[in-house]
Design a protein around this motif. Structure first.
Motif, mmCIF file in Angstrom:
data_model
loop_
_atom_site.group_PDB
_atom_site.id
_atom_site.type_symbol
_atom_site.label_atom_id
_atom_site.label_comp_id
_atom_site.label_asym_id
_atom_site.label_seq_id
_atom_site.Cartn_x
_atom_site.Cartn_y
_atom_site.Cartn_z
ATOM 1 N N ASP A 80 0.840 -1.203 0.000
ATOM 2 C CA ASP A 80 0.000 0.000 0.000
ATOM 3 C C ASP A 80 0.874 1.250 0.000
ATOM 4 O OD1 ASP A 80 -1.762 1.996 0.412
ATOM 5 O OD2 ASP A 80 -2.767 1.100 2.135
ATOM 6 N N ASN A 81 1.304 1.662 -1.198
ATOM 7 C CA ASN A 81 2.235 2.790 -1.262
ATOM 8 C C ASN A 81 1.523 4.135 -1.227
ATOM 9 O OD1 ASN A 81 1.255 2.290 -3.855
ATOM 10 N ND2 ASN A 81 2.957 3.386 -4.782
ATOM 11 N N VAL A 82 0.198 4.119 -1.010
ATOM 12 C CA VAL A 82 -0.509 5.387 -0.844
ATOM 13 C C VAL A 82 -0.610 5.695 0.648
ATOM 14 C CG1 VAL A 82 -2.680 6.587 -1.244
ATOM 15 C CG2 VAL A 82 -1.692 5.136 -3.037
ATOM 16 N N THR A 83 -1.066 4.716 1.451
ATOM 17 C CA THR A 83 -1.085 4.923 2.910
ATOM 18 C C THR A 83 0.345 5.012 3.437
ATOM 19 O OG1 THR A 83 -3.043 3.539 2.953
ATOM 20 C CG2 THR A 83 -2.018 4.008 5.072
ATOM 21 N N PHE A 84 1.238 4.191 2.849
ATOM 22 C CA PHE A 84 2.625 4.179 3.319
ATOM 23 C C PHE A 84 3.534 4.675 2.198
ATOM 24 C CE2 PHE A 84 0.311 0.750 5.526
ATOM 25 C CZ PHE A 84 0.368 1.271 6.811
ATOM 26 N N SER A 85 3.764 5.971 2.217
ATOM 27 C CA SER A 85 4.502 6.592 1.116
ATOM 28 C C SER A 85 5.988 6.204 1.159
ATOM 29 C CB SER A 85 4.357 8.108 1.249
ATOM 30 O OG SER A 85 5.442 8.751 0.628
ATOM 31 N N PRO A 86 6.587 5.989 -0.032
ATOM 32 C CA PRO A 86 8.021 5.659 -0.061
ATOM 33 C C PRO A 86 8.892 6.912 -0.003
ATOM 34 C CG PRO A 86 7.137 5.617 -2.278
ATOM 35 C CD PRO A 86 5.981 5.982 -1.377
ATOM 36 N N SER A 87 8.307 8.096 0.251
ATOM 37 C CA SER A 87 9.063 9.348 0.106
ATOM 38 C C SER A 87 10.321 9.394 0.972
ATOM 39 C CB SER A 87 8.175 10.542 0.421
ATOM 40 O OG SER A 87 7.710 10.413 1.748
ATOM 41 N N ARG A 324 9.217 3.580 4.898
ATOM 42 C CA ARG A 324 7.972 4.177 4.414
ATOM 43 C C ARG A 324 7.467 5.185 5.453
ATOM 44 N NH1 ARG A 324 8.690 2.053 -0.166
ATOM 45 N NH2 ARG A 324 7.323 0.540 -1.137
ATOM 46 N N ARG A 325 6.572 6.072 5.014
ATOM 47 C CA ARG A 325 5.991 7.085 5.920
ATOM 48 C C ARG A 325 4.472 6.976 5.856
ATOM 49 N NH1 ARG A 325 3.987 12.063 4.669
ATOM 50 N NH2 ARG A 325 4.607 11.699 2.519
ATOM 51 N N ALA A 326 3.822 6.970 7.029
ATOM 52 C CA ALA A 326 2.357 6.880 7.030
ATOM 53 C C ALA A 326 1.792 8.232 6.607
ATOM 54 C CB ALA A 326 1.855 6.504 8.415
ATOM 55 N N THR A 327 0.865 8.211 5.639
ATOM 56 C CA THR A 327 0.325 9.483 5.151
ATOM 57 C C THR A 327 -0.937 9.882 5.921
ATOM 58 O OG1 THR A 327 -0.879 8.253 3.480
ATOM 59 C CG2 THR A 327 1.220 9.224 2.802
ATOM 60 N N CYS A 328 -1.488 8.961 6.736
ATOM 61 C CA CYS A 328 -2.689 9.277 7.518
ATOM 62 C C CYS A 328 -2.685 8.382 8.758
ATOM 63 C CB CYS A 328 -3.943 9.015 6.678
ATOM 64 S SG CYS A 328 -4.004 7.328 6.060
ATOM 65 N N ASP A 329 -3.575 8.643 9.690
ATOM 66 C CA ASP A 329 -3.685 7.734 10.845
ATOM 67 C C ASP A 329 -4.125 6.387 10.314
ATOM 68 O OD1 ASP A 329 -3.073 9.781 12.467
ATOM 69 O OD2 ASP A 329 -5.104 10.118 13.241
ATOM 70 N N THR A 330 -3.441 5.352 10.709
ATOM 71 C CA THR A 330 -3.784 4.041 10.173
ATOM 72 C C THR A 330 -3.447 2.965 11.199
ATOM 73 O OG1 THR A 330 -3.414 2.526 8.319
ATOM 74 C CG2 THR A 330 -1.576 3.923 8.898
ATOM 75 N N GLY A 379 5.072 -5.019 -4.719
ATOM 76 C CA GLY A 379 4.050 -4.071 -5.169
ATOM 77 C C GLY A 379 4.564 -3.169 -6.276
ATOM 78 N N SER A 380 3.998 -1.969 -6.353
ATOM 79 C CA SER A 380 4.265 -1.155 -7.540
ATOM 80 C C SER A 380 5.686 -0.576 -7.555
ATOM 81 C CB SER A 380 3.241 -0.044 -7.659
ATOM 82 O OG SER A 380 3.228 0.686 -6.472
ATOM 83 N N ALA A 767 -15.769 -12.688 -10.493
ATOM 84 C CA ALA A 767 -16.665 -11.554 -10.267
ATOM 85 C C ALA A 767 -18.109 -12.052 -10.251
ATOM 86 C CB ALA A 767 -16.483 -10.535 -11.384
ATOM 87 N N VAL A 768 -18.921 -11.459 -9.390
ATOM 88 C CA VAL A 768 -20.359 -11.759 -9.439
ATOM 89 C C VAL A 768 -20.948 -11.084 -10.680
ATOM 90 C CG1 VAL A 768 -22.575 -11.309 -8.316
ATOM 91 C CG2 VAL A 768 -20.617 -12.074 -6.956
ATOM 92 N N GLY A 769 -20.551 -9.841 -10.898
ATOM 93 C CA GLY A 769 -21.050 -9.103 -12.071
ATOM 94 C C GLY A 769 -20.084 -9.220 -13.238
ATOM 95 N N SER A 770 -19.960 -8.131 -14.011
ATOM 96 C CA SER A 770 -19.143 -8.236 -15.216
ATOM 97 C C SER A 770 -17.781 -7.547 -15.044
ATOM 98 C CB SER A 770 -19.888 -7.606 -16.382
ATOM 99 O OG SER A 770 -20.141 -6.255 -16.058
ATOM 100 N N ARG A 771 -17.505 -6.981 -13.847
ATOM 101 C CA ARG A 771 -16.292 -6.175 -13.754
ATOM 102 C C ARG A 771 -15.755 -6.099 -12.319
ATOM 103 N NH1 ARG A 771 -16.116 -1.433 -12.411
ATOM 104 N NH2 ARG A 771 -14.222 -0.267 -12.766
ATOM 105 N N LEU A 772 -14.447 -6.091 -12.186
ATOM 106 C CA LEU A 772 -13.810 -5.855 -10.889
ATOM 107 C C LEU A 772 -12.690 -4.847 -11.096
ATOM 108 C CD1 LEU A 772 -13.228 -9.499 -9.534
ATOM 109 C CD2 LEU A 772 -14.942 -7.877 -8.692
ATOM 110 N N ARG A 773 -12.460 -4.001 -10.068
ATOM 111 C CA ARG A 773 -11.291 -3.129 -10.134
ATOM 112 C C ARG A 773 -10.329 -3.592 -9.037
ATOM 113 N NH1 ARG A 773 -10.165 2.282 -8.571
ATOM 114 N NH2 ARG A 773 -12.195 2.412 -7.561
ATOM 115 N N LEU A 774 -9.068 -3.847 -9.423
ATOM 116 C CA LEU A 774 -8.111 -4.437 -8.484
ATOM 117 C C LEU A 774 -6.896 -3.541 -8.277
ATOM 118 C CD1 LEU A 774 -8.032 -8.032 -10.035
ATOM 119 C CD2 LEU A 774 -9.461 -7.231 -8.140
ATOM 120 N N ALA A 775 -6.316 -3.620 -7.070
ATOM 121 C CA ALA A 775 -5.090 -2.857 -6.796
ATOM 122 C C ALA A 775 -3.896 -3.689 -7.234
ATOM 123 C CB ALA A 775 -5.002 -2.552 -5.312
ATOM 124 N N LEU A 776 -3.643 -3.731 -8.507
ATOM 125 C CA LEU A 776 -2.495 -4.503 -9.023
ATOM 126 C C LEU A 776 -1.772 -3.656 -10.064
ATOM 127 C CD1 LEU A 776 -3.637 -8.168 -9.742
ATOM 128 C CD2 LEU A 776 -1.869 -7.456 -8.162
#
Ligand code: HEM
Ligand code: FES
Length: 776
Positions: A80-87, A324-330, A379-380, A767-776
């Motif tokens: 999770d490089n958004v909550t935990f920034s690599p800055s 990494r640095r936490a960008t919010c309380d987590t 990850g990314s 997927a139950v429906g026709s689409r999923l959005r994944l963090a990959l």
């Protein structure tokens, strides 16, 4: 657990900055943690064992960092490089002194963000543009160059009988390869050595004030040198290296690949590609030569090299921790992490975590999930040069094991390590041999031989150890026990109750729980003859005989015995007794409070029934349906809700489903189950329909057709998703779901986790429906 005595007020506590005495939650061990201590530098994984066991996320006030030590947590932070920034990945651990700052200013030093410490969305935009040169086609073309460089170096010392491998090859080749990759001319290498070591001390080390100025001077010169070379390269518009590509991208997309970024990247990539690989190679050779039997197996069978490299990167990686640095309380593993907290995620500790790697401290080159180590991050931001490093290390080991199989570590050496937070490896590695025994003197054709390996991580599916069938005996009607031993008589790796192996016979692979004693040097499994199965058990019953050599993967444990309960209830149905009996033996040895319920159709068909009663007396309760005794699951479970007992159960799906139904009101995690037999029918079903997936991090849209799994499709698009069982049993293929409803077909997620959403197993769920959005 912490006691009140451990609690004390510490200045700088980020959780209770103004708290009164006794309120600060920093334990004595957390406070004593020192990543620059001799103990930690010698073995970071061992130095953090207490943390993995007792306090996997802790705050160290001296360093001002939160330390994360378990595999799952370290991976979750990387992921999770958004909550935990690599800055802060390249931030100096010790802020520079004024004098050092002055020195750096004189050199106009201005290291900017590079890929590794860049936040989204800028990072992915650049990574995509710059990825091309790291792709397999490009890498294969470099193989010849790396092999030639290696042969040249080995030729120079092969007749000497003693050499420091770091000085003679491991330092220079990765640097030459990194420079070649960038397209930089080869001159000035001597100066670069000093530069790149200085960069490590400057960023990750704890230099004294005098050292700081010296280091700043070297870093400043490194910066200027990088600038000059860059200017030279700008004048060669048709250059073929990665930096030339970046320069062209700068002209094409000045907003994505900026000018200041080029200068920073020039310096950063030399560090990224050089020292990491030098140290990883040194660690690997030291480790292999210290385990003679393993080294000799590699010398005999070079096909073992790719996985041996992964295992060395896991056990003794050259990057031990990242930031990494936490960008919010987590939160990490239930510990509240405040916004702006700095995290030290210790991959060396994660890589030894037995929760992910069975026998985590053991060098096992047959480990089929070795490549899931976190030494390259995850990850990314995962290391873009990972396949370069793998290629170099494989060639080094292949050439050395072929030409100098008789070399040994010199005894008269002390291993020294450069004190710093991130990189680890001995500064010298002296090896010795008798040149008269060099195999090429007797057989010059050895010089021409070489083995090349496919680019990328070795596939877990290709990794297996050979074992010999020592003995087959009848355990019950339709059940055989099989004892397996190492063909060379070595002890097989130890295992823990609940562990299994995957037996590969013919073209099938089947899981069997280990049911002997964990400290036995060999393995015992019990195989039920199944008429309906895929033919594996029939083959074992009809054709396997003592003396045969077969292959297996593992041991692995997806069904770990949790000890921390006042009482344990073990429930086995049929052949599900195999892991359960190992758990019962273990609980008895530990003097724990436990009971075993064993359900079966007839006594004659119940393997180990007699042994169970003999060894466990009235703690073993047999429920034989033919004799009219059935287990009253409701009553068994009711007892657990009053005394907090933990239940472990293994058996056919209908037994476990019934048990699940009775346990709905028990707290989460009190029931742990394993189905003893599955096939992939859950993964692909006849009524399945196609669905689309949008991969957020990779910016890709893919379609999973009716006859395909999500895992197959994502992998075909070049994205690394680990997997193991591919049957929804182990959890290793978990991916994060950002949007869309999931048809869960695994046996990993609890009903609460499914209801919460956000996760799925890529090997089987759809997927139950026709689409999923994944963090990959
Ligand atoms: C990033 C380790 C070799 C290029 C990284 C990261 C680690 C790492 C830990 C950060 C990962 C993260 O934040 O998730 C290693 C090790 C190596 C090695 C242990 C050798 C054994 C190389 C080589 C190259 C290279 C040979 C280039 C030729 C890079 C680049 C990144 C990176 C460009 C930044 C990727 C990004 O942030 O998107 N490496 N590395 N590395 N590495 Fe490596
Ligand atoms: Fe084991 Fe998917 S690979 S759950």
């Amino acid at each position: 657990p912490r006691t009140d005595n451990d609690l004390q007020v510490l200045p700088g506590c980020p959780v209770h900055p103004r708290a009164g005495a006794g309120a600060c939650p920093v334990s004595a061990q957390a406070q004593a943690f020192d990543p620059f201590s001799a103990e930690y530098l010698a073995n970071p994984a061992e130095a953090l064992k207490w943390s993995r066991d007792q306090e996997p996320v802790f705050y160290n006030p001296e360093l001002g960092y939160w330390v994360v030590s378990r595999y799952e947590d370290v991976k979750a932070v990387f992921r999770d490089n958004v909550t935990f920034s690599p800055s802060i990945a390249l931030e100096r651990v010790v802020p520079p002194s004024e004098e050092a700052m002055e020195t750096l200013k004189r050199y106009k030093y201005q290291l900017n963000r590079t890929l590794v410490n860049e936040d989204e969305p800028a990072h992915m935009e650049r990574r995509r543009v710059l990825m091309e040169h790291f792709l397999p086609g490009n890498l294969a073309a470099k193989e010849e160059m790396i092999r030639e460089l290696t042969r040249e170096k080995v030729d120079a010392f092969v007749d000497s009988g003693r050499v420091d491998l770091v000085e003679a090859m491991f330092w220079e080749i990765p640097l030459t390869v990194a420079l070649h990759f960038l397209g930089v001319p080869k001159e000035d290498m001597g100066a670069l050595k000093e530069f790149s070591v200085a960069h490590t001390v400057n960023t990750w080390g704890k230099p004294s004030p005098e050292q700081q100025v010296k280091v700043a001077d070297a870093v400043g010169r490194f910066w200027q040198y990088a600038g000059q070379v860059l200017d030279k390269m700008r004048k060669q518009p048709d250059g073929t290296g990665w930096m030339h590509h970046a320069i062209r991208m700068n002209a094409e997309m000045p907003d994505v690949v900026t000018g200041s970024y080029l200068h920073s990247m020039m310096m950063a990539i030399i560090v990224a590609g050089h020292e990491t690989t030098t140290l990883a190679s040194t660690n690997a050779l030291k480790l292999l030569l210290s385990n003679r039997v393993v080294w000799e197996r590699i010398c005999k069978d070079p096909e073992l090299i790719p996985n041996a490299v992964e295992e060395c990167l896991r056990l003794e990686g050259s990057v031990v921790a990242w930031r990494r640095r936490a960008t919010c309380d987590t939160e990490i593993a239930g510990v509240a992490i405040p916004a702006e907290a700095k995290l030290l995620i210790v991959s060396a500790s994660a890589n030894h975590d037995y929760r992910h790697f069975e026998n985590g401290d053991l060098l096992d080159i047959y480990r089929d999930n070795a490549a899931e180590h976190l030494t390259f991050g995850y990850g990314s931001h995962q290391c873009m040069g990972k396949n370069f490093a793998r290629l170099e290390m494989r060639i080094f080991i292949e050439e050395l094991s072929r030409r100098l199989p008789h070399m040994r570590l010199a005894e008269d050496q002390d291993f020294t390590y450069l004190p710093n937070l991130a990189f680890r490896g001995p500064e010298k590695l002296i090896v010795e041999w008798d040149p008269a025994d060099n195999p090429e003197r007797a057989d010059p054709s050895i010089l021409k031989r070489s083995v090349s390996f496919p680019v990328g991580a070795p596939s877990g599916k290709e990794i297996a150890r050979s074992v010999r069938v020592a003995e087959i005996s009848e355990a019950a009607s339709g059940v055989k026990t099989i004892r397996l031993e190492d063909p060379d008589g070595l002890p097989l790796p130890a295992w823990t109750p609940g562990a299994h192996v995957d037996l590969l016979v013919g073209d099938f692979s089947r899981k069997y729980s280990l049911c002997g004693h964990p400290s036995d040097p060999d393995y015992t499994i019990a195989v039920l003859r199944e008429q309906e199965g895929r033919g594996g058990s029939r083959f074992i019953h009809e054709q396997l005989s003592a003396g045969a050599v077969i292959r297996l993967r593992g041991p692995k444990n997806y069904f770990r015995l949790e000890h921390d309960a006042p009482r344990h209830v073990l429930i086995a149905g049929g052949i599900g007794i195999t892991p359960i009996i190992a758990m019962a033996d273990h609980l008895k040895a530990l003097n724990c409070e436990y009971v075993v319920h064993y359900c079966g159709r007839s006594r004659a068909a119940m393997a180990f029934a007699e042994r169970l009663q003999q060894d466990h007396g009235d703690r073993a309760v047999l429920h034989v349906s033919e004799e009219g005794s059935r287990a009253d699951l409701a009553a068994i479970v009711a007892g657990c809700s009053t005394d907090g007992a933990r239940i472990h159960a293994c058996g056919p799906a209908r037994l476990l489903e019934a048990l699940d139904g009775h346990c709905v009101d028990l707290p989460e995690g009190m029931l742990r189950t394993e189905v003893f037999s599955t096939d992939r029918s859950g993964a692909l079903q006849s009524g399945d329909t196609a669905f689309d997936v949008e991969l957020e991090d990779s910016d890709l849209n893919l379609t999973v057709a009716a006859g395909q799994t999500l895992l197959d499709v994502v992998r075909a698009a070049g994205i690394d998703v680990p997997s193991d069982c591919e049957e929804g049993l182990c959890g290793s293929c978990e991916v994060r779901v950002l949007d869309g409803e999931v048809d869960h077909r695994d046996r990993v997620l609890t009903s609460a986790e499914r209801a919460e959403g956000g996760r799925m197993m890529a090997c089987c769920s759809r997927a139950v429906g026709s689409r999923l959005r994944l963090a990959l």
